[in-house]
Motif scaffolding. Sequence first.
Motif, PDB file in Angstrom:
ATOM      1  N   UNK A 131       0.849  -1.193   0.000  1.00 52.76           N
ATOM      2  CA  UNK A 131       0.000   0.000   0.000  1.00 52.76           C
ATOM      3  C   UNK A 131       0.883   1.239   0.000  1.00 52.76           C
ATOM      4  N   UNK A 132       0.898   1.952  -1.115  1.00 55.27           N
ATOM      5  CA  UNK A 132       1.767   3.126  -1.274  1.00 55.27           C
ATOM      6  C   UNK A 132       0.940   4.343  -1.690  1.00 55.27           C
ATOM      7  N   UNK A 133      -0.194   4.555  -1.023  1.00 50.51           N
ATOM      8  CA  UNK A 133      -1.062   5.681  -1.359  1.00 50.51           C
ATOM      9  C   UNK A 133      -0.299   6.990  -1.217  1.00 50.51           C
ATOM     10  N   UNK A 134      -0.423   7.855  -2.224  1.00 51.23           N
ATOM     11  CA  UNK A 134       0.231   9.154  -2.192  1.00 51.23           C
ATOM     12  C   UNK A 134       1.599   9.173  -2.857  1.00 51.23           C
ATOM     13  N   UNK A 135       2.132   8.013  -3.223  1.00 46.37           N
ATOM     14  CA  UNK A 135       3.431   7.940  -3.899  1.00 46.37           C
ATOM     15  C   UNK A 135       3.198   7.773  -5.396  1.00 46.37           C
ATOM     16  N   UNK A 136       4.008   8.458  -6.200  1.00 50.23           N
ATOM     17  CA  UNK A 136       3.948   8.291  -7.651  1.00 50.23           C
ATOM     18  C   UNK A 136       5.040   7.327  -8.081  1.00 50.23           C
ATOM     19  N   UNK A 137       5.025   6.941  -9.349  1.00 48.31           N
ATOM     20  CA  UNK A 137       5.998   5.971  -9.854  1.00 48.31           C
ATOM     21  C   UNK A 137       7.435   6.455  -9.704  1.00 48.31           C
ATOM     22  N   UNK A 138       7.677   7.753  -9.907  1.00 55.07           N
ATOM     23  CA  UNK A 138       9.048   8.246  -9.820  1.00 55.07           C
ATOM     24  C   UNK A 138       9.530   8.399  -8.374  1.00 55.07           C
ATOM     25  N   UNK A 139       8.654   8.216  -7.385  1.00 52.33           N
ATOM     26  CA  UNK A 139       9.037   8.271  -5.973  1.00 52.33           C
ATOM     27  C   UNK A 139       9.271   6.877  -5.393  1.00 52.33           C
ATOM     28  N   UNK A 140       9.067   5.841  -6.202  1.00 52.28           N
ATOM     29  CA  UNK A 140       9.236   4.455  -5.766  1.00 52.28           C
ATOM     30  C   UNK A 140      10.386   3.804  -6.522  1.00 52.28           C
ATOM     31  N   UNK A 141      11.091   2.901  -5.849  1.00 53.60           N
ATOM     32  CA  UNK A 141      12.128   2.124  -6.526  1.00 53.60           C
ATOM     33  C   UNK A 141      12.066   0.686  -6.040  1.00 53.60           C
ATOM     34  N   UNK A 142      12.321  -0.234  -6.969  1.00 52.89           N
ATOM     35  CA  UNK A 142      12.314  -1.665  -6.687  1.00 52.89           C
ATOM     36  C   UNK A 142      13.658  -2.216  -7.119  1.00 52.89           C
ATOM     37  N   UNK A 143      14.308  -2.948  -6.217  1.00 54.79           N
ATOM     38  CA  UNK A 143      15.614  -3.535  -6.529  1.00 54.79           C
ATOM     39  C   UNK A 143      15.605  -5.006  -6.139  1.00 54.79           C
ATOM     40  N   UNK A 144      15.991  -5.853  -7.068  1.00 53.86           N
ATOM     41  CA  UNK A 144      16.129  -7.286  -6.809  1.00 53.86           C
ATOM     42  C   UNK A 144      17.609  -7.617  -6.897  1.00 53.86           C
ATOM     43  N   UNK A 145      18.166  -8.110  -5.796  1.00 51.14           N
ATOM     44  CA  UNK A 145      19.587  -8.457  -5.764  1.00 51.14           C
ATOM     45  C   UNK A 145      19.724  -9.776  -5.026  1.00 51.14           C
ATOM     46  N   UNK A 146      20.285 -10.767  -5.710  1.00 49.30           N
ATOM     47  CA  UNK A 146      20.426 -12.122  -5.182  1.00 49.30           C
ATOM     48  C   UNK A 146      19.071 -12.611  -4.689  1.00 49.30           C
ATOM     49  N   UNK A 147      18.923 -12.922  -3.414  1.00 50.25           N
ATOM     50  CA  UNK A 147      17.645 -13.419  -2.892  1.00 50.25           C
ATOM     51  C   UNK A 147      16.923 -12.366  -2.067  1.00 50.25           C
ATOM     52  N   UNK A 148      17.085 -11.103  -2.428  1.00 48.65           N
ATOM     53  CA  UNK A 148      16.480 -10.018  -1.667  1.00 48.65           C
ATOM     54  C   UNK A 148      15.729  -9.085  -2.609  1.00 48.65           C
ATOM     55  N   UNK A 149      14.504  -8.748  -2.245  1.00 49.56           N
ATOM     56  CA  UNK A 149      13.701  -7.769  -2.964  1.00 49.56           C
ATOM     57  C   UNK A 149      13.546  -6.560  -2.051  1.00 49.56           C
ATOM     58  N   UNK A 150      13.964  -5.382  -2.521  1.00 51.92           N
ATOM     59  CA  UNK A 150      13.890  -4.161  -1.727  1.00 51.92           C
ATOM     60  C   UNK A 150      12.980  -3.175  -2.430  1.00 51.92           C
ATOM     61  N   UNK A 151      11.985  -2.676  -1.699  1.00 55.37           N
ATOM     62  CA  UNK A 151      11.069  -1.665  -2.214  1.00 55.37           C
ATOM     63  C   UNK A 151      11.262  -0.414  -1.374  1.00 55.37           C
ATOM     64  N   UNK A 152      11.595   0.697  -2.036  1.00 49.29           N
ATOM     65  CA  UNK A 152      11.830   1.960  -1.339  1.00 49.29           C
ATOM     66  C   UNK A 152      10.872   3.018  -1.854  1.00 49.29           C
ATOM     67  N   UNK A 199      10.356   7.314  -1.450  1.00 50.17           N
ATOM     68  CA  UNK A 199      10.862   8.570  -0.910  1.00 50.17           C
ATOM     69  C   UNK A 199      10.018   9.695  -1.472  1.00 50.17           C
ATOM     70  N   UNK A 200       9.336  10.398  -0.592  1.00 49.67           N
ATOM     71  CA  UNK A 200       8.446  11.473  -0.994  1.00 49.67           C
ATOM     72  C   UNK A 200       9.263  12.720  -1.277  1.00 49.67           C
ATOM     73  N   UNK A 201       9.074  13.308  -2.456  1.00 51.26           N
ATOM     74  CA  UNK A 201       9.758  14.546  -2.806  1.00 51.26           C
ATOM     75  C   UNK A 201       8.963  15.722  -2.246  1.00 51.26           C
ATOM     76  N   UNK A 202       9.651  16.668  -1.652  1.00 54.86           N
ATOM     77  CA  UNK A 202       8.986  17.847  -1.092  1.00 54.86           C
ATOM     78  C   UNK A 202       8.493  18.741  -2.221  1.00 54.86           C
ATOM     79  N   UNK A 203       7.256  19.161  -2.119  1.00 57.79           N
ATOM     80  CA  UNK A 203       6.693  20.040  -3.138  1.00 57.79           C
ATOM     81  C   UNK A 203       7.151  21.464  -2.867  1.00 57.79           C
ATOM     82  N   UNK A 204       7.505  22.169  -3.916  1.00 51.00           N
ATOM     83  CA  UNK A 204       7.965  23.547  -3.800  1.00 51.00           C
ATOM     84  C   UNK A 204       6.790  24.525  -3.688  1.00 51.00           C
ATOM     85  N   UNK A 205       5.651  24.139  -4.233  1.00 50.85           N
ATOM     86  CA  UNK A 205       4.514  25.054  -4.233  1.00 50.85           C
ATOM     87  C   UNK A 205       3.797  25.030  -2.896  1.00 50.85           C
ATOM     88  N   UNK A 206       3.287  26.162  -2.485  1.00 50.03           N
ATOM     89  CA  UNK A 206       2.573  26.275  -1.217  1.00 50.03           C
ATOM     90  C   UNK A 206       1.097  25.995  -1.440  1.00 50.03           C
TER      91      UNK A 206
END
Length: 153
Positions: free
Chosen positions: A52-73, A75-82
């Motif tokens: 469940x990643x509500x509020x995250x866009x595709x460019x704020x998510x990363x998926x890495x598969x290395x050996x026997x490990x799957x890592x999902x990260x 990171x929310x980018x701060x919006x410049x507009x008020x």
Amino acid sequence: MRTFDLSPLYRSTVGFDRLFDTIDRVGLDAAPGYPPYNIERTDENNYRVSVAVAGFSENELSIEAKENTLTIKGEKHQKQEKSEGETLYQGIASRAFERVFQLADHVQVKGATLENGLLHVDLVREIPEAKKPRQIPIGNGAGKANVIDAKAA
């Protein structure tokens, strides 16, 4: 708190020490509950991890598969507009996260999709032919026994 004892299984198995150690650690890990996720088995060799990643866009998510490990990260980018109004209550989490999943041998990431606030990661287990079970005939000692593949049997 774990209320079951796995020690009788240690006596009757060969080569599953890592599996039982992993099961033992599950009760000890104090893994955070954010973001929530599901692990589904879609058929015999296909699995799906849904996060469940509500509020995250595709460019704020990363998926890495290395050996026997799957890592999902995430990171929310701060919006410049008020925003024009002030936030009175913020119940939707927008903090960064990192989820790590241990994959079994021969499990590989097939693909990922983001829909309706859920990140779906599809996994497939592909066992090499050399690792698949095979039939071993019992010989009578007069000659060499031939090995017959499971497909031929």
